[in-house]
Each structure stands twice: as structure tokens, then as C-alpha cells.
Motif scaffolding. Structure first.
Motif, PDB file in Angstrom:
ATOM      1  N   UNK A  39       0.839  -1.195   0.000  1.00 26.56           N
ATOM      2  CA  UNK A  39       0.000   0.000   0.000  1.00 26.56           C
ATOM      3  C   UNK A  39       0.875   1.247   0.000  1.00 26.56           C
ATOM      4  N   UNK A  40       0.495   2.210  -0.828  1.00 25.33           N
ATOM      5  CA  UNK A  40       1.092   3.548  -0.820  1.00 25.33           C
ATOM      6  C   UNK A  40      -0.013   4.510  -0.406  1.00 25.33           C
ATOM      7  N   UNK A  41       0.208   5.232   0.686  1.00 26.57           N
ATOM      8  CA  UNK A  41      -0.703   6.287   1.107  1.00 26.57           C
ATOM      9  C   UNK A  41      -0.021   7.597   0.772  1.00 26.57           C
ATOM     10  N   UNK A  42      -0.603   8.366  -0.134  1.00 24.91           N
ATOM     11  CA  UNK A  42       0.042   9.585  -0.624  1.00 24.91           C
ATOM     12  C   UNK A  42      -0.807  10.801  -0.294  1.00 24.91           C
ATOM     13  N   UNK A  43      -0.261  11.661   0.532  1.00 28.04           N
ATOM     14  CA  UNK A  43      -0.949  12.880   0.946  1.00 28.04           C
ATOM     15  C   UNK A  43      -0.746  13.995  -0.074  1.00 28.04           C
ATOM     16  N   UNK A  54      -0.074  14.380  -4.463  1.00 30.78           N
ATOM     17  CA  UNK A  54      -0.019  13.592  -5.701  1.00 30.78           C
ATOM     18  C   UNK A  54       1.363  13.581  -6.332  1.00 30.78           C
ATOM     19  N   UNK A  55       2.121  14.655  -6.203  1.00 34.96           N
ATOM     20  CA  UNK A  55       3.474  14.657  -6.776  1.00 34.96           C
ATOM     21  C   UNK A  55       4.366  13.657  -6.050  1.00 34.96           C
ATOM     22  N   UNK A  56       4.247  13.600  -4.736  1.00 38.73           N
ATOM     23  CA  UNK A  56       5.014  12.614  -3.966  1.00 38.73           C
ATOM     24  C   UNK A  56       4.544  11.198  -4.307  1.00 38.73           C
ATOM     25  N   UNK A  57       3.268  11.037  -4.597  1.00 40.32           N
ATOM     26  CA  UNK A  57       2.748   9.724  -5.003  1.00 40.32           C
ATOM     27  C   UNK A  57       3.448   9.252  -6.266  1.00 40.32           C
ATOM     28  N   UNK A  58       3.475  10.115  -7.259  1.00 40.52           N
ATOM     29  CA  UNK A  58       4.070   9.737  -8.545  1.00 40.52           C
ATOM     30  C   UNK A  58       5.548   9.412  -8.370  1.00 40.52           C
ATOM     31  N   UNK A  59       6.248  10.186  -7.543  1.00 40.13           N
ATOM     32  CA  UNK A  59       7.680   9.942  -7.302  1.00 40.13           C
ATOM     33  C   UNK A  59       7.932   8.623  -6.581  1.00 40.13           C
ATOM     34  N   UNK A  60       6.933   8.108  -5.874  1.00 38.57           N
ATOM     35  CA  UNK A  60       7.159   6.931  -5.038  1.00 38.57           C
ATOM     36  C   UNK A  60       6.373   5.695  -5.456  1.00 38.57           C
ATOM     37  N   UNK A  61       5.752   5.726  -6.619  1.00 43.00           N
ATOM     38  CA  UNK A  61       5.011   4.550  -7.092  1.00 43.00           C
ATOM     39  C   UNK A  61       5.901   3.331  -7.281  1.00 43.00           C
ATOM     40  N   UNK A  62       7.184   3.553  -7.500  1.00 38.62           N
ATOM     41  CA  UNK A  62       8.109   2.426  -7.710  1.00 38.62           C
ATOM     42  C   UNK A  62       8.204   1.505  -6.495  1.00 38.62           C
ATOM     43  N   UNK A  63       7.752   1.968  -5.336  1.00 40.06           N
ATOM     44  CA  UNK A  63       7.775   1.113  -4.152  1.00 40.06           C
ATOM     45  C   UNK A  63       6.694   0.036  -4.195  1.00 40.06           C
ATOM     46  N   UNK A  98       0.379  -5.422  -8.411  1.00 39.04           N
ATOM     47  CA  UNK A  98      -0.903  -5.595  -7.748  1.00 39.04           C
ATOM     48  C   UNK A  98      -1.082  -4.693  -6.529  1.00 39.04           C
ATOM     49  N   UNK A  99      -0.102  -3.822  -6.255  1.00 34.94           N
ATOM     50  CA  UNK A  99      -0.188  -2.907  -5.116  1.00 34.94           C
ATOM     51  C   UNK A  99      -1.284  -1.868  -5.320  1.00 34.94           C
ATOM     52  N   UNK A 100      -1.604  -1.184  -4.239  1.00 35.52           N
ATOM     53  CA  UNK A 100      -2.698  -0.216  -4.275  1.00 35.52           C
ATOM     54  C   UNK A 100      -2.246   1.104  -3.659  1.00 35.52           C
ATOM     55  N   UNK A 101      -2.760   2.218  -4.207  1.00 33.79           N
ATOM     56  CA  UNK A 101      -2.370   3.544  -3.724  1.00 33.79           C
ATOM     57  C   UNK A 101      -3.586   4.426  -3.513  1.00 33.79           C
ATOM     58  N   UNK A 160      -0.438  -0.025 -15.581  1.00 39.79           N
ATOM     59  CA  UNK A 160      -1.009  -1.217 -16.218  1.00 39.79           C
ATOM     60  C   UNK A 160      -0.035  -2.377 -16.218  1.00 39.79           C
ATOM     61  N   UNK A 161       1.232  -2.107 -16.536  1.00 39.76           N
ATOM     62  CA  UNK A 161       2.239  -3.165 -16.572  1.00 39.76           C
ATOM     63  C   UNK A 161       2.399  -3.843 -15.219  1.00 39.76           C
ATOM     64  N   UNK A 162       2.171  -3.113 -14.150  1.00 33.94           N
ATOM     65  CA  UNK A 162       2.350  -3.638 -12.797  1.00 33.94           C
ATOM     66  C   UNK A 162       1.027  -3.945 -12.088  1.00 33.94           C
ATOM     67  N   UNK A 163      -0.073  -3.763 -12.790  1.00 35.56           N
ATOM     68  CA  UNK A 163      -1.409  -4.001 -12.219  1.00 35.56           C
ATOM     69  C   UNK A 163      -1.611  -3.236 -10.904  1.00 35.56           C
ATOM     70  N   UNK A 164      -1.127  -2.004 -10.876  1.00 31.75           N
ATOM     71  CA  UNK A 164      -1.277  -1.146  -9.701  1.00 31.75           C
ATOM     72  C   UNK A 164      -2.601  -0.407  -9.792  1.00 31.75           C
ATOM     73  N   UNK A 165      -3.333  -0.422  -8.690  1.00 35.47           N
ATOM     74  CA  UNK A 165      -4.625   0.262  -8.630  1.00 35.47           C
ATOM     75  C   UNK A 165      -4.477   1.584  -7.883  1.00 35.47           C
ATOM     76  N   UNK A 166      -4.998   2.659  -8.481  1.00 35.93           N
ATOM     77  CA  UNK A 166      -5.009   3.963  -7.839  1.00 35.93           C
ATOM     78  C   UNK A 166      -6.409   4.273  -7.326  1.00 35.93           C
ATOM     79  N   UNK A 167      -6.460   4.865  -6.148  1.00 35.79           N
ATOM     80  CA  UNK A 167      -7.699   5.313  -5.540  1.00 35.79           C
ATOM     81  C   UNK A 167      -7.542   6.806  -5.247  1.00 35.79           C
TER      82      UNK A 167
END
Length: 185
Positions: free
Chosen positions: A67-71, A73-82, A86-89, A109-116
């Protein structure tokens, strides 16, 4: 369960880690975490690595976070690699069009990561007179509403009641419900 919690200084990232840790410890689970403050006091990046379970290191490796909890959005994009495949953010968005970038979409899409995405600032402007210090519990509520993170809304509320300063408990509980309602399916 491995979390990466990101944002900028003053958004309550460390309190969110405390809430998650409090919940895990109340269940008898092992907790390990590490914070990287950077220029947090000047509005710079803050990253909290947080693990629940049997781990030997507090740092989350790239492609291993659940899980990535991003307060922010810019920090979210910089840290999606974590995020693992199938991870979720949960992402506080202020410019949703940034999430429409074709390269970003391909990466997800390549990593099947879901954004909320959640429009946290708008919700707090409307319901809390722009008191953005409640963004942290809004994100925790959204996480519960999305059904990710292996914690319940009731557990988050109980932890907030025990950890938040008494004068802020009622407002925090209101905001965690707002986050839950914005994300509940």
C-alpha cells in the motif's frame, strides 16, 4: 503488510504511521518502521516506511509495498516504484489530469497497480473550513473505504480516540468518516 506513506512536511504522515502501528500492536502483531524527514520543516518530502509482520529491516524495497498512502499527488508519482505488482495507492489529488499521463498509465497497467484518487483538499474545504491538518485521517478513512490496508474503520477510529489530542478527537472522527464515505464502494 508493507506500507509507504508519503507527502510533504506538516501533513500528518507520522501520526498516520502511529495510528497504523497502534492498531497492529493492539492485535499483537510486530511493527517496524522508519521515517525519512528530508526538508520536512520547510514543506519538503516526508516518507514513512512501515511494516506489520515478521520483517528484519524497517525499509521497504522497491516493488515490495502493498500500500502507498500519498498525501500529495506529486510525492505519489515519485514513489510509485515502491509498490509491488498488484499494489494499491490512495492518492490525494489536486490536479487529476496528471494521472492521465500515458507513460504513467502504462507503468500502472504493466504492474497491475490500482489507484484510488481522493480530492482531499476539496473535501476539507467543504466540510472542515479548509483545515488541511486533518488530511492524514481523511486518507486513513479512504483506505478503509477502499477496503485495503487490512484495517477496519472501527480500528482506525479507536486508535484516533486513543492517540489524538482530546480537543481534536471529534473532528478527526468526522473526517475519517468523510474519507471512508468518499471511497466506499
Amino acid at each position: 503488510m508493507q506500507y509507504v506513506i508519503v507527502g510533504i512536511g506538516g501533513q500528518g504522515i507520522l501520526f498516520s504511521s502511529r495510528v497504523l502501528g497502534h492498531i497492529a500492536l493492539s492485535k499483537g502483531e510486530s511493527v517496524m518502521g522508519s521515517e525519512v524527514h528530508g526538508m520536512a520543516q520547510r514543506g519538503g518530502s516526508v516518507i514513512s516506511h512501515f511494516k506489520i509482520g515478521k520483517y528484519s529491516s524497517p525499509l521497504v524495497k522497491a516493488k515490495e509495498a502493498d500500500v502507498l498512502l500519498a498525501f500529495d499527488q506529486n510525492e505519489a508519482i515519485r514513489n510509485l516504484h515502491f509498490l509491488k505488482p498488484g499494489g494499491k495507492a490512495i492518492i490525494n489529488v489536486h490536479a487529476p489530469e496528471a494521472l492521465e499521463n500515458p507513460n504513467l498509465k502504462r507503468f500502472l497497467e504493466e504492474r497491475s497497480i490500482e489507484l484510488y484518487p481522493i480530492k482531499g483538499y476539496e473535501i476539507l474545504k467543504e466540510h472542515m473550513n479548509g483545515k488541511f491538518l486533518f488530511l492524514n485521517v481523511l486518507i486513513l478513512g479512504a483506505m478503509c473505504g477502499a477496503g485495503i490496508g487490512n484495517v477496519t474503520l472501527e480500528e482506525v477510529k479507536r486508535a484516533i480516540e486513543e492517540l489524538a489530542p482530546p480537543k481534536y478527537v471529534e473532528a478527526n472522527l468526522k473526517v475519517v468518516d468523510l474519507g471512508y464515505g468518499a471511497m466506499a464502494k
